[in-house]
Design an enzyme around this catalytic site. Structure first.
Site, mmCIF file in Angstrom:
data_model
loop_
_atom_site.group_PDB
_atom_site.id
_atom_site.type_symbol
_atom_site.label_atom_id
_atom_site.label_comp_id
_atom_site.label_asym_id
_atom_site.label_seq_id
_atom_site.Cartn_x
_atom_site.Cartn_y
_atom_site.Cartn_z
ATOM 1 C CG MET A 30 -1.861 -1.228 1.386
ATOM 2 S SD MET A 30 -3.475 -0.921 2.104
ATOM 3 C CE MET A 30 -2.731 -0.668 3.628
ATOM 4 C CG HIS A 34 8.465 -0.044 6.108
ATOM 5 N ND1 HIS A 34 8.862 -1.351 6.093
ATOM 6 C CD2 HIS A 34 7.146 0.153 6.296
ATOM 7 C CE1 HIS A 34 7.680 -1.956 6.539
ATOM 8 N NE2 HIS A 34 6.428 -1.228 6.450
ATOM 9 N N GLY A 36 11.167 -2.979 5.544
ATOM 10 C CA GLY A 36 10.457 -4.388 5.549
ATOM 11 C C GLY A 36 9.833 -4.452 4.155
ATOM 12 C CG HIS A 37 6.909 -2.238 2.281
ATOM 13 N ND1 HIS A 37 6.795 -0.952 3.066
ATOM 14 C CD2 HIS A 37 5.685 -2.787 2.346
ATOM 15 C CE1 HIS A 37 5.609 -1.039 3.371
ATOM 16 N NE2 HIS A 37 4.747 -1.967 2.986
ATOM 17 C CD GLN A 148 5.664 -15.006 10.268
ATOM 18 O OE1 GLN A 148 5.737 -15.365 9.141
ATOM 19 N NE2 GLN A 148 4.936 -15.351 11.306
ATOM 20 C CG ASP A 150 0.573 -7.435 8.173
ATOM 21 O OD1 ASP A 150 -0.062 -6.764 8.871
ATOM 22 O OD2 ASP A 150 1.138 -6.629 7.391
#
Ligand code: PAF
Length: 280
Positions: A30, A34, A36-37, A148, A150
């Protein structure tokens, strides 16, 4: 890097890459990207020849009164990071491209979507499952990458893909954390310095659960109580849930007898944060 706004453009680009024998990796997001993405982009690039990233703030997964309007939108910066990271194609559709006038079909995943996040955010997983199915069908990737962090979403996506026979392999990648342990999230941007400090308690409380478990405390109500106390010490008292479930499921357990996921959702000020950790 290609920036595509229409489904037709994505399909054409993916079609020619696949015709040339290339494997396609897909990272749905979305935006407000950051580390993580970006780790999902890295995972995709390590396993596939071309990486597609979608940037779409999906309105159907936000309930009334949730943060759809204030959800961070940083498309230009997102594209810069993606180009640097070796993304091949960014798919940034409009709301109308995904949900044209007359749109009527939604996906309800079963029991895995019901408790925890599903109970706190009615309709959330219906929106997630619908958009993820649509995006997977639009992109037609070989593999798709999810975080992970989510935990329940990853189970919902696996169920969805299995039930609808979607020919895309789902790869779940580890949570990326800030130096102090806070899980990377686009919503961390909403935290003021005091709240950011308080938010360290999420990871601290999950680590505490692990330590207690390692030193012999197996009763989940006791573990949940200690997590709650740890959060409260940091001033976090609005706790949506503290779930101790059998790993790979959303089924609550009384005692830790094998791999167990501790998942929690709290509010720090106006901001809702989630995290999870495997223990046992
Ligand atoms: O995890 C997310 O960012 C979203 O739920 C997803 C999978 C991109 C669907 O909108």
């Amino acid at each position: 890097m290609i920036i595509a706004n229409s489904i037709a453009e994505v399909r054409a680009a993916v079609h020619s890459a696949r015709a040339a024998g290339e494997a396609i990796g897909f990272v749905p997001t979305m935006g407000a990207l950051h580390a993580g993405h970006l780790s999902l982009v890295d995972a995709s690039r390590a396993r596939c020849d071309r990486t597609v990233v979608s940037v779409f703030v999906n309105p159907t997964q936000f309930g009334p009164g949730e943060d759809l309007d204030r959800y961070p939108r940083t498309f230009r910066a997102d594209c810069e990071q993606l180009a640097e990271r070796g993304c091949w194609l960014v798919f940034a559709p409009s709301n109308e491209e995904i949900y044209p006038p007359g749109y009527e079909t939604f996906v309800e995943v079963g029991s895995v979507a019901e408790p925890w996040e599903g109970a706190c955010r009615p309709g959330h997983y219906r929106g997630v499952a619908t958009v993820v199915l649509k995006l997977l069908l639009m992109v037609g990737a070989d593999q798709a990458f999810f975080g992970q962090k989510d935990y329940q979403q990853s189970l919902v996506v696996r169920q969805l893909v299995a039930d609808f026979n979607v020919p895309t392999e789902i790869v779940i990648c580890p949570t990326v954390r800030e130096a102090d342990g806070l899980a990377m999230s686009s919503r961390n941007a909403f935290l003021n310095p005091t709240q950011r400090h308080q938010a360290r308690a999420l990871w601290k409380s999950l680590q505490l659960a692990e330590e207690l478990c390692q030193t012999g405390e197996r009763r989940t109500p006791i573990l949940a109580g200690r997590i709650r106390e740890c959060l409260a010490e940091a001033g976090i008292t609005e706790v949506d849930y503290i779930a101790l479930v059998k790993a790979g499921t959303v089924i609550a357990i009384d005692e830790v007898v094998g791999p167990t996921v501790v998942a929690l959702a709290v509010r720090v000020g106006q901001t809702r944060l989630i995290d999870n950790h495997q223990i046992g």
